[in-house]
Design a protein around this motif. Structure first.
Motif, PDB file in Angstrom:
ATOM      1  N   SER A  12     -14.088  -2.073  13.309  1.00  0.00           N
ATOM      2  CA  SER A  12     -15.593  -2.118  13.946  1.00  0.00           C
ATOM      3  C   SER A  12     -15.436  -2.311  15.086  1.00  0.00           C
ATOM      4  N   ASP A  13     -16.376  -1.997  15.962  1.00  0.00           N
ATOM      5  CA  ASP A  13     -16.477  -2.258  17.350  1.00  0.00           C
ATOM      6  C   ASP A  13     -16.916  -3.834  17.726  1.00  0.00           C
ATOM      7  N   SER A  14     -17.444  -4.211  16.808  1.00  0.00           N
ATOM      8  CA  SER A  14     -17.775  -5.585  16.870  1.00  0.00           C
ATOM      9  C   SER A  14     -16.768  -6.919  16.512  1.00  0.00           C
ATOM     10  N   ILE A  15     -15.458  -6.336  16.323  1.00  0.00           N
ATOM     11  CA  ILE A  15     -14.425  -7.180  15.969  1.00  0.00           C
ATOM     12  C   ILE A  15     -13.235  -7.058  16.819  1.00  0.00           C
ATOM     13  N   GLN A  16     -12.792  -7.776  17.340  1.00  0.00           N
ATOM     14  CA  GLN A  16     -11.580  -7.832  18.195  1.00  0.00           C
ATOM     15  C   GLN A  16     -10.570  -8.361  17.646  1.00  0.00           C
ATOM     16  N   LEU A  17      -9.381  -7.549  17.075  1.00  0.00           N
ATOM     17  CA  LEU A  17      -8.581  -8.553  16.488  1.00  0.00           C
ATOM     18  C   LEU A  17      -7.500  -9.268  17.145  1.00  0.00           C
ATOM     19  N   PRO A  18      -6.841 -10.326  16.639  1.00  0.00           N
ATOM     20  CA  PRO A  18      -5.917 -10.814  17.501  1.00  0.00           C
ATOM     21  C   PRO A  18      -4.672 -10.028  17.251  1.00  0.00           C
ATOM     22  N   ALA A  19      -3.697 -10.275  18.170  1.00  0.00           N
ATOM     23  CA  ALA A  19      -2.393  -9.462  18.430  1.00  0.00           C
ATOM     24  C   ALA A  19      -1.468 -10.220  17.504  1.00  0.00           C
ATOM     25  N   SER A  20      -0.433  -9.373  16.943  1.00  0.00           N
ATOM     26  CA  SER A  20       0.849 -10.056  16.148  1.00  0.00           C
ATOM     27  C   SER A  20       1.878  -8.952  16.436  1.00  0.00           C
ATOM     28  N   ILE A  21       3.224  -9.761  16.169  1.00  0.00           N
ATOM     29  CA  ILE A  21       4.450  -8.894  16.191  1.00  0.00           C
ATOM     30  C   ILE A  21       4.909  -8.643  14.772  1.00  0.00           C
ATOM     31  N   SER A  22       3.984  -9.029  13.940  1.00  0.00           N
ATOM     32  CA  SER A  22       4.375  -8.826  12.455  1.00  0.00           C
ATOM     33  C   SER A  22       4.493  -7.463  12.059  1.00  0.00           C
ATOM     34  N   GLU A  23       5.713  -7.012  11.254  1.00  0.00           N
ATOM     35  CA  GLU A  23       5.933  -5.939  10.921  1.00  0.00           C
ATOM     36  C   GLU A  23       5.373  -5.406   9.603  1.00  0.00           C
ATOM     37  N   ASN A  24       4.761  -6.467   8.984  1.00  0.00           N
ATOM     38  CA  ASN A  24       4.175  -6.210   7.402  1.00  0.00           C
ATOM     39  C   ASN A  24       3.022  -5.515   7.666  1.00  0.00           C
ATOM     40  N   GLU A  25       3.311  -4.251   6.972  1.00  0.00           N
ATOM     41  CA  GLU A  25       1.787  -3.552   6.804  1.00  0.00           C
ATOM     42  C   GLU A  25       0.893  -3.932   5.763  1.00  0.00           C
ATOM     43  N   PRO A  26      -0.442  -3.915   6.033  1.00  0.00           N
ATOM     44  CA  PRO A  26      -1.535  -4.322   5.137  1.00  0.00           C
ATOM     45  C   PRO A  26      -1.566  -3.372   3.813  1.00  0.00           C
ATOM     46  N   LYS A  27      -1.713  -3.961   2.608  1.00  0.00           N
ATOM     47  CA  LYS A  27      -1.995  -3.236   1.602  1.00  0.00           C
ATOM     48  C   LYS A  27      -3.570  -2.905   1.306  1.00  0.00           C
ATOM     49  N   GLU A  28      -3.885  -1.959   0.580  1.00  0.00           N
ATOM     50  CA  GLU A  28      -5.310  -1.747   0.388  1.00  0.00           C
ATOM     51  C   GLU A  28      -5.885  -2.751  -0.598  1.00  0.00           C
ATOM     52  N   ASN A  29      -6.721  -3.512   0.078  1.00  0.00           N
ATOM     53  CA  ASN A  29      -7.390  -4.532  -0.666  1.00  0.00           C
ATOM     54  C   ASN A  29      -8.855  -4.543  -0.460  1.00  0.00           C
ATOM     55  N   ILE A  30      -9.571  -5.572  -0.968  1.00  0.00           N
ATOM     56  CA  ILE A  30     -11.055  -5.712  -0.668  1.00  0.00           C
ATOM     57  C   ILE A  30     -10.872  -6.451   0.680  1.00  0.00           C
ATOM     58  N   VAL A  31     -11.710  -5.861   1.645  1.00  0.00           N
ATOM     59  CA  VAL A  31     -11.957  -6.511   3.008  1.00  0.00           C
ATOM     60  C   VAL A  31     -13.155  -7.473   3.382  1.00  0.00           C
ATOM     61  N   ARG A  73     -13.679  -7.021 -11.186  1.00  0.00           N
ATOM     62  CA  ARG A  73     -13.391  -5.496 -10.921  1.00  0.00           C
ATOM     63  C   ARG A  73     -12.137  -5.452 -10.425  1.00  0.00           C
ATOM     64  N   THR A  74     -11.414  -6.542 -10.075  1.00  0.00           N
ATOM     65  CA  THR A  74     -10.076  -6.570  -9.459  1.00  0.00           C
ATOM     66  C   THR A  74      -9.041  -7.356 -10.224  1.00  0.00           C
ATOM     67  N   PRO A  75      -7.974  -6.315 -10.623  1.00  0.00           N
ATOM     68  CA  PRO A  75      -6.994  -7.049 -11.587  1.00  0.00           C
ATOM     69  C   PRO A  75      -6.003  -7.969 -10.637  1.00  0.00           C
ATOM     70  N   VAL A  76      -5.516  -9.129 -11.455  1.00  0.00           N
ATOM     71  CA  VAL A  76      -4.657  -9.888 -10.896  1.00  0.00           C
ATOM     72  C   VAL A  76      -3.245  -9.194 -11.370  1.00  0.00           C
ATOM     73  N   ASN A  77      -2.354  -9.382 -10.212  1.00  0.00           N
ATOM     74  CA  ASN A  77      -1.111  -8.902 -10.122  1.00  0.00           C
ATOM     75  C   ASN A  77      -0.363  -9.545 -11.257  1.00  0.00           C
ATOM     76  N   ALA A  78      -0.035  -8.563 -12.343  1.00  0.00           N
ATOM     77  CA  ALA A  78       0.593  -9.233 -13.818  1.00  0.00           C
ATOM     78  C   ALA A  78       2.064  -9.487 -13.462  1.00  0.00           C
ATOM     79  N   ALA A  79       2.637  -9.134 -12.239  1.00  0.00           N
ATOM     80  CA  ALA A  79       3.972  -9.739 -12.195  1.00  0.00           C
ATOM     81  C   ALA A  79       3.943 -10.934 -11.477  1.00  0.00           C
ATOM     82  N   ALA A  80       2.973 -11.441 -10.765  1.00  0.00           N
ATOM     83  CA  ALA A  80       2.865 -12.596 -10.295  1.00  0.00           C
ATOM     84  C   ALA A  80       1.486 -13.177 -10.157  1.00  0.00           C
ATOM     85  N   PRO A  81       0.839 -13.627 -11.580  1.00  0.00           N
ATOM     86  CA  PRO A  81      -0.480 -13.920 -11.623  1.00  0.00           C
ATOM     87  C   PRO A  81      -0.925 -14.999 -10.840  1.00  0.00           C
ATOM     88  N   GLU A  82       0.097 -16.036 -10.474  1.00  0.00           N
ATOM     89  CA  GLU A  82       0.013 -17.299  -9.748  1.00  0.00           C
ATOM     90  C   GLU A  82      -0.523 -17.118  -8.257  1.00  0.00           C
TER      91      GLU A  82
END
Length: 127
Positions: A12-31, A73-82
Motif C-alpha cells: 500500500s502506498d499509504s504504509i511505509q514499513l520499517p526496515a529490518s535485517i531479519s531473514e525470516n520470510e512471512p507466511k501467508e496469513n490474514i493481514v 474460518r482460520t484453523p489453529v496450528n494442530a502441532a502447536a495450538p498454544e
C-alpha cells in the motif's frame, strides 16, 4: 518487500514499513494494514486511526468483531495450538506504539497470538 511462500505481502502506498535485517520470510496469513488514516483487514475497512487514538480502550471493538469472524474460518496450528492463529500486521513506521499495542491486544483476544510484523528487509552492513 519479502515474498511469502505462495505470494507477496500486499502493498500500500499509504504504509511505509520499517526496515529490518531479519531473514525470516512471512507466511501467508490474514493481514492487518495500519496506515496513518485507517485500519484495514484483508482489504476491508475497520476503523479510522484518529478515532482509535482518542479511545482509552485497550481493545478495538470493530477489529475484534472482524477477527472473531475470521477465527471461525482460520484453523489453529494442530502441532502447536498454544501459539494460536497466525496473523501479520503491516504498520506504517510512523504509527505510535500505543495504537500498535491496541491492535496486538485485540488480535490476542481473538485467538490470533502468532503475530508477525511486516518489515522491509535490509542487508546487514547495507550497501
Amino acid at each position: 518487500m519479502v515474498n511469502q511462500s505462495d505470494g507477496v505481502v500486499p502493498t500500500s502506498d499509504s504504509i511505509q514499513l520499517p526496515a529490518s535485517i531479519s531473514e525470516n520470510e512471512p507466511k501467508e496469513n490474514i493481514v492487518i494494514m495500519i496506515s496513518k488514516e485507517d485500519i484495514v483487514v484483508q482489504g476491508r475497512f475497520i476503523a479510522s486511526t484518529s478515532k482509535l487514538l482518542q479511545s482509552q480502550e485497550d481493545i478495538i471493538p470493530e477489529l475484534k468483531t472482524e477477527l472473531d469472524y475470521l477465527a471461525t474460518r482460520t484453523p489453529v496450528n494442530a502441532a502447536a495450538p498454544e501459539k494460536g492463529r497466525p496473523i501479520t500486521i503491516m504498520g506504517d513506521k510512523e504509527i505510535g506504539y500505543s495504537l500498535l499495542k491496541k491492535v496486538m491486544s485485540t488480535c490476542a483476544k481473538s485467538g490470533f497470538n502468532d503475530i508477525s510484523l511486516a518489515v522491509n528487509q535490509t542487508q546487514l552492513g547495507g550497501s
